[in-house]
Design a protein around this motif. Structure first.
Motif, short mmCIF file in Angstrom:
data_model
loop_
_atom_site.label_atom_id
_atom_site.label_comp_id
_atom_site.label_asym_id
_atom_site.label_seq_id
_atom_site.Cartn_x
_atom_site.Cartn_y
_atom_site.Cartn_z
N UNK A 68 0.83 -1.21 0.00
CA UNK A 68 0.00 0.00 0.00
C UNK A 68 0.86 1.26 0.00
N UNK A 69 0.45 2.23 -0.80
CA UNK A 69 1.15 3.51 -0.86
C UNK A 69 0.36 4.61 -0.15
N UNK A 70 -0.85 4.88 -0.66
CA UNK A 70 -1.64 5.97 -0.12
C UNK A 70 -3.09 5.80 -0.57
N UNK A 71 -3.99 6.44 0.17
CA UNK A 71 -5.41 6.42 -0.18
C UNK A 71 -5.89 7.86 -0.33
N UNK A 83 -10.17 9.16 4.23
CA UNK A 83 -9.95 8.36 3.01
C UNK A 83 -11.01 7.27 2.86
N UNK A 84 -12.26 7.72 2.72
CA UNK A 84 -13.39 6.81 2.55
C UNK A 84 -14.18 7.23 1.32
N UNK A 190 -13.55 1.96 3.01
CA UNK A 190 -12.23 2.54 2.75
C UNK A 190 -12.03 2.78 1.25
N UNK A 191 -11.48 3.91 0.92
CA UNK A 191 -11.27 4.33 -0.46
C UNK A 191 -10.32 3.36 -1.18
N UNK A 192 -10.54 3.03 -2.45
CA UNK A 192 -9.51 2.30 -3.21
C UNK A 192 -8.16 2.96 -3.04
N UNK A 193 -7.14 2.15 -2.88
CA UNK A 193 -5.83 2.68 -2.54
C UNK A 193 -4.85 2.50 -3.69
N UNK A 240 -8.85 -1.25 8.40
CA UNK A 240 -10.19 -0.90 7.90
C UNK A 240 -10.54 -1.74 6.68
N UNK A 241 -9.57 -1.96 5.79
CA UNK A 241 -9.82 -2.79 4.61
C UNK A 241 -10.10 -4.24 5.03
#
Length: 258
Positions: A68-71, A83-84, A190-193, A240-241
């Protein structure tokens, strides 16, 4: 995932070119348009910064997951600075549907490994009072464009569109959603990351992550983010994911598959 039109794709190209320049990581922007499966993209060993839906990410073991990098954090009110995201349940403007009519409407879904296009609308449908034992459904429609086309053609009455995709279209392609209206909005997730291949070196991953998380503090970065309807990128909350599979199992128990 969010290449919704040539204009919007150009804005993403600008982001990734800026990311490569700021991080010192050589990034090549490649096309991976539907109907090419996203699962093939996520399996690439050279993946540098690619959007991945949280649901398929959550179903992989920690040893199998990309890094994972960022959301993203959207500027939209539904994000509440987090980040949702969610999904909008949409119908044709001229369709006299209310939220109370959704139990008997014809629904469309995108692909079964999508949180926004499959699990979110099923989770919403499961809460409807007086819903039938089985929904009237059509799919796979692949992506938001497929949902929009199916509504326009009368194949379905309603479908779920990723709220951030809808936001991008409202910003840059308003004519595409002008025939639609939002009937309801689903629970957030949770937002796609953005992820990198698990084979990428720690130095590359750290460089990309650092630039993304600091993008809102860079003048050009802020301008690029604003053009994409974003306030910032945030560190993904992996825990959260990891709640998404349990939510999906609860939906399966209530509805089965569509």
């Amino acid at each position: 995932m969010y290449n919704l039109s040539p204009k919007i794709s150009g804005l993403w190209d600008r982001l990734f070119q800026w990311l490569g320049n700021r991080s010192g990581v050589e990034l090549e922007v490649i096309a991976h348009a539907a109907p090419a499966p996203l699962s093939e993209l996520w399996a690439r060993p050279d993946m540098g910064a690619v959007f991945m839906c949280g649901f398929p990410f959550s179903r992989l073991s920690p040893a199998e997951r990309p890094q994972p990098l960022a959301a993203p954090v959207s500027l939209a009110d539904w994000a509440n600075g987090q980040p949702i995201y969610a999904s909008h349940i949409v119908a044709a403007q001229g369709k006299s549907l209310t939220e109370a009519d959704l139990a008997t409407a014809r629904w469309g879904w995108t692909v079964r490994d999508s949180q926004s296009g499959y699990n979110a609308p099923r989770e919403f449908f499961a809460t409807l009072a007086d819903r039938p034992a089985a929904a009237q459904v059509a799919g796979p429609l692949l992506n938001p464009r497929g949902v929009i086309d199916a509504i326009h053609s009368g194949v379905i009455d309603v479908g779920a569109i990723d709220a951030y995709a809808y936001q991008l279209l409202a910003l840059h392609e308003p004519e595409m959603i002008a025939p639609l209206r939002i009937v309801a909005t689903t629970k957030p997730a949770p937002f796609p990351l953005l992820v990198a291949s698990r084979l990428q070196s720690p130095d590359i991953v750290d460089a990309l992550r650092t630039v993304l998380l600091g993008a809102h503090q860079d003048p050009e970065g802020r301008d690029i983010l604003a053009s994409l309807g974003l306030a910032a990128f945030a560190e993904p909350d992996v825990a959260a994911y990891e709640q998404l599979p349990a939510r999906a199992r609860a939906i399966d128990a209530a509805l089965g598959t569509w």
